[in-house]
Design a protein around this motif. Structure first.
Motif, PDB file in Angstrom:
ATOM      1  N   PHE A 131     -41.261  72.464 116.030  1.00  0.00           N
ATOM      2  CA  PHE A 131     -42.224  72.013 117.048  1.00  0.00           C
ATOM      3  C   PHE A 131     -43.297  73.070 117.294  1.00  0.00           C
ATOM      4  CE2 PHE A 131     -43.473  71.972 121.549  1.00  0.00           C
ATOM      5  CZ  PHE A 131     -44.053  70.711 121.621  1.00  0.00           C
ATOM      6  N   ILE A 132     -42.895  74.329 117.402  1.00  0.00           N
ATOM      7  CA  ILE A 132     -43.865  75.405 117.630  1.00  0.00           C
ATOM      8  C   ILE A 132     -44.802  75.532 116.432  1.00  0.00           C
ATOM      9  CG2 ILE A 132     -44.131  77.901 117.970  1.00  0.00           C
ATOM     10  CD1 ILE A 132     -41.454  77.863 119.448  1.00  0.00           C
ATOM     11  N   SER A 133     -44.258  75.404 115.224  1.00  0.00           N
ATOM     12  CA  SER A 133     -45.088  75.508 114.020  1.00  0.00           C
ATOM     13  C   SER A 133     -46.150  74.413 113.990  1.00  0.00           C
ATOM     14  CB  SER A 133     -44.211  75.421 112.767  1.00  0.00           C
ATOM     15  OG  SER A 133     -43.355  76.523 112.681  1.00  0.00           O
TER      16      SER A 133
ATOM     17  N   PHE B 227     -46.998  81.755 115.558  1.00  0.00           N
ATOM     18  CA  PHE B 227     -46.499  81.831 116.933  1.00  0.00           C
ATOM     19  C   PHE B 227     -44.980  81.758 116.996  1.00  0.00           C
ATOM     20  CE2 PHE B 227     -50.895  80.887 117.770  1.00  0.00           C
ATOM     21  CZ  PHE B 227     -51.152  81.529 118.970  1.00  0.00           C
ATOM     22  N   VAL B 228     -44.348  81.197 115.970  1.00  0.00           N
ATOM     23  CA  VAL B 228     -42.886  81.209 115.937  1.00  0.00           C
ATOM     24  C   VAL B 228     -42.393  82.651 115.877  1.00  0.00           C
ATOM     25  CG1 VAL B 228     -40.848  80.399 114.703  1.00  0.00           C
ATOM     26  CG2 VAL B 228     -42.908  78.996 114.730  1.00  0.00           C
TER      27      VAL B 228
ATOM     28  N   SER C  27     -53.864  79.345 105.539  1.00  0.00           N
ATOM     29  CA  SER C  27     -54.345  79.202 106.909  1.00  0.00           C
ATOM     30  C   SER C  27     -53.203  78.749 107.797  1.00  0.00           C
ATOM     31  CB  SER C  27     -55.471  78.162 106.984  1.00  0.00           C
ATOM     32  OG  SER C  27     -55.757  77.853 108.332  1.00  0.00           O
ATOM     33  N   PRO C  28     -53.066  79.347 108.991  1.00  0.00           N
ATOM     34  CA  PRO C  28     -51.969  78.961 109.872  1.00  0.00           C
ATOM     35  C   PRO C  28     -52.001  77.501 110.286  1.00  0.00           C
ATOM     36  CG  PRO C  28     -52.946  81.031 110.573  1.00  0.00           C
ATOM     37  CD  PRO C  28     -53.839  80.461 109.505  1.00  0.00           C
ATOM     38  N   GLN C  29     -53.184  76.871 110.285  1.00  0.00           N
ATOM     39  CA  GLN C  29     -53.280  75.506 110.790  1.00  0.00           C
ATOM     40  C   GLN C  29     -53.400  74.459 109.703  1.00  0.00           C
ATOM     41  OE1 GLN C  29     -52.882  74.727 113.875  1.00  0.00           O
ATOM     42  NE2 GLN C  29     -52.822  76.810 114.665  1.00  0.00           N
ATOM     43  N   SER C  30     -53.866  74.838 108.498  1.00  0.00           N
ATOM     44  CA  SER C  30     -54.196  73.821 107.509  1.00  0.00           C
ATOM     45  C   SER C  30     -52.979  73.172 106.873  1.00  0.00           C
ATOM     46  CB  SER C  30     -55.061  74.445 106.406  1.00  0.00           C
ATOM     47  OG  SER C  30     -54.329  75.457 105.736  1.00  0.00           O
TER      48      SER C  30
END
Length: 420
Positions: free
Chosen positions: A145-147, A154-155, A71-74
């Motif tokens: 920071f973007i990650s 999004f990077v 997952s991109p956020q987990s």
């Protein structure tokens, strides 16, 4: 029957001197540099190099996040500590993309072969090549920071979008030569063409492989590039580890400290290009300028690193020396890295790729050799690593100072045939 006309060395030097005087008389004296076509091309190449290196660095920065999670956020809480580890040492994984880098650099030199007047070659190439350093700085400073804030995809979206813009600029702005360029002024076109008159390339000729392999100037460039890459690889991979082990401060965890050497190197690299061309206007010989730039980019940088074990004051001093060493090392951009344009302009793209390919052996060897030295002698291992760096750098520099040249080699000139 066709035979090649040959001149004695004295007659050849006299003829070259006369040709140079005629060419200098033909070159327009006042040619704009600001908003000119050639500097516009240098700027586009600057951003293309920026994108090339930035995308390589962000791949290393986001690797932990991509591997540890589906997952991109987990993954953010678990891997955010690991992101900076690759941010400074990201370039240590560069050999994976060396074939692509060599082809891109070779393509750039094919452009400068027809676009760079000899007395502006250093600054134009430095402007273009410095984009790599700006790409390192930006990716290291913003990638983590973007990650953490938006997620690692999004990077790639952001830097990939920048790459698309650079690609469009390339197709619109880049042309093979000034003659076919639609937005160039007549005075600038005449200036570039007349300044490159000695570098005739009207006919296609096969690569003189045997002559290249026997050319000491070519080998001097390759060995000097190899020794310089040894220096750069050690700075990127091992100096942060040294500061961490000696001062117990992990500068990898500080994005600004990790990126600082690259922004300093970016500025010094471009200033070095202007300085090299300034010395040419003061009647310095071209080979003298190339060797001065190489000396300043190699010797002080390696000497600063050797001095690190003898300075036990603070990690701030060590980081400052690292930053200064990294910055000074980019002066070689105006020395060995563009010397192939001087000695063999018609084959510069091939030779640039070959020299970069040869020098890419250094980043592969450095971790193995340095790791062995550190494991064998824990007390003086770092000194051995740094002294080996200095020795390799010095040997490559001495070989270049002895055999390096800046005159177009005989095998790189157009062969003129006469009919009998």
């Amino acid at each position: 029957m066709a035979t090649k006309t040959e001149l004695s060395p004295t007659a050849r030097q006299s003829k070259n001197a006369q040709d140079m005087q005629v060419d200098e008389a033909l070159i327009p004296r006042k040619v704009p540099s600001l908003c000119s076509a050639r500097y516009g091309i240098a700027l586009v190449l600057h951003f293309c190099n920026f994108t090339m290196i930035a995308q390589n660095v962000i791949m290393n920065i986001t690797m932990v996040a991509m591997v540890n999670s589906t997952s991109p956020q987990s993954q953010l809480n678990d891997s955010s500590e690991g992101l900076p580890v690759d941010s400074f040492g990201g370039l240590s994984k560069a050999p994976k993309s060396l074939p692509a880098k060599s082809s891109i650099l070779g393509g750039q030199f094919a452009i400068w072969e027809k676009w760079s007047p000899p007395h502006e070659r250093s600054r134009l190439c430095s402007i273009a090549l410095s984009g790599m350093l700006l790409g390192c700085f930006t990716a290291i400073l913003t990638g983590g920071f973007i990650s953490e804030t938006l997620g690692w995809p999004f990077v790639f979206y952001i830097f990939g979008g920048v790459g698309c813009v650079c690609c469009l600029l390339w197709f619109v702005v880049i042309y093979d030569d000034p003659v076919s360029y639609p937005w160039i002024s007549t005075s600038e076109k005449e200036y570039i063409i007349s300044s490159l008159k000695q570098q005739v390339r009207s006919s296609k000729q096969p690569l003189p492989i045997k002559a290249m392999l026997r050319s000491l100037p070519i080998w001097s460039i390759c060995l000097a590039c190899f020794s310089h890459q040894w220096l750069v690889s050690t700075m990127v991979v091992y100096i942060p580890t040294y500061i961490s082990s000696v001062y117990h401060v992990n500068i990898r965890d500080n994005g600004l400290l990790s990126a600082l050497p690259f922004i300093v190197a970016w500025g010094i690299g471009m200033v070095g290009g202007y300085l090299a061309d300034f010395l040419l206007t003061k009647k310095f010989r071209l080979i003298t300028v190339r060797k001065i730039a190489t000396i300043l980019g190699s010797l002080p940088s390696s000497a600063l690193i050797v001095s690190l074990p003898y300075l036990n004051s603070s990690y701030i001093t060590a980081t400052a020396l690292l930053t200064l060493s990294c910055g000074l090392s980019t002066l070689c951009q105006s020395g060995i890295y563009i010397n192939v344009l001087d000695i063999a302009p018609r084959y510069s793209s091939f030779l640039m790729g070959a020299s970069r390919g040869f020098s890419s052996i250094a980043p592969v060897i450095v971790p193995t050799v340095s790791g062995f030295l550190l494991s064998q002698d824990p007390e003086f291992g770092w000194r051995n690593v740094f002294f080996l760096l200095f020795a390799v750098n010095l040997l490559g520099l001495i070989f270049y100072l002895i055999f390096g040249e800046a005159d177009v080699q005989d095998w790189a000139k157009e062969r003129k045939l006469t009919r009998l």
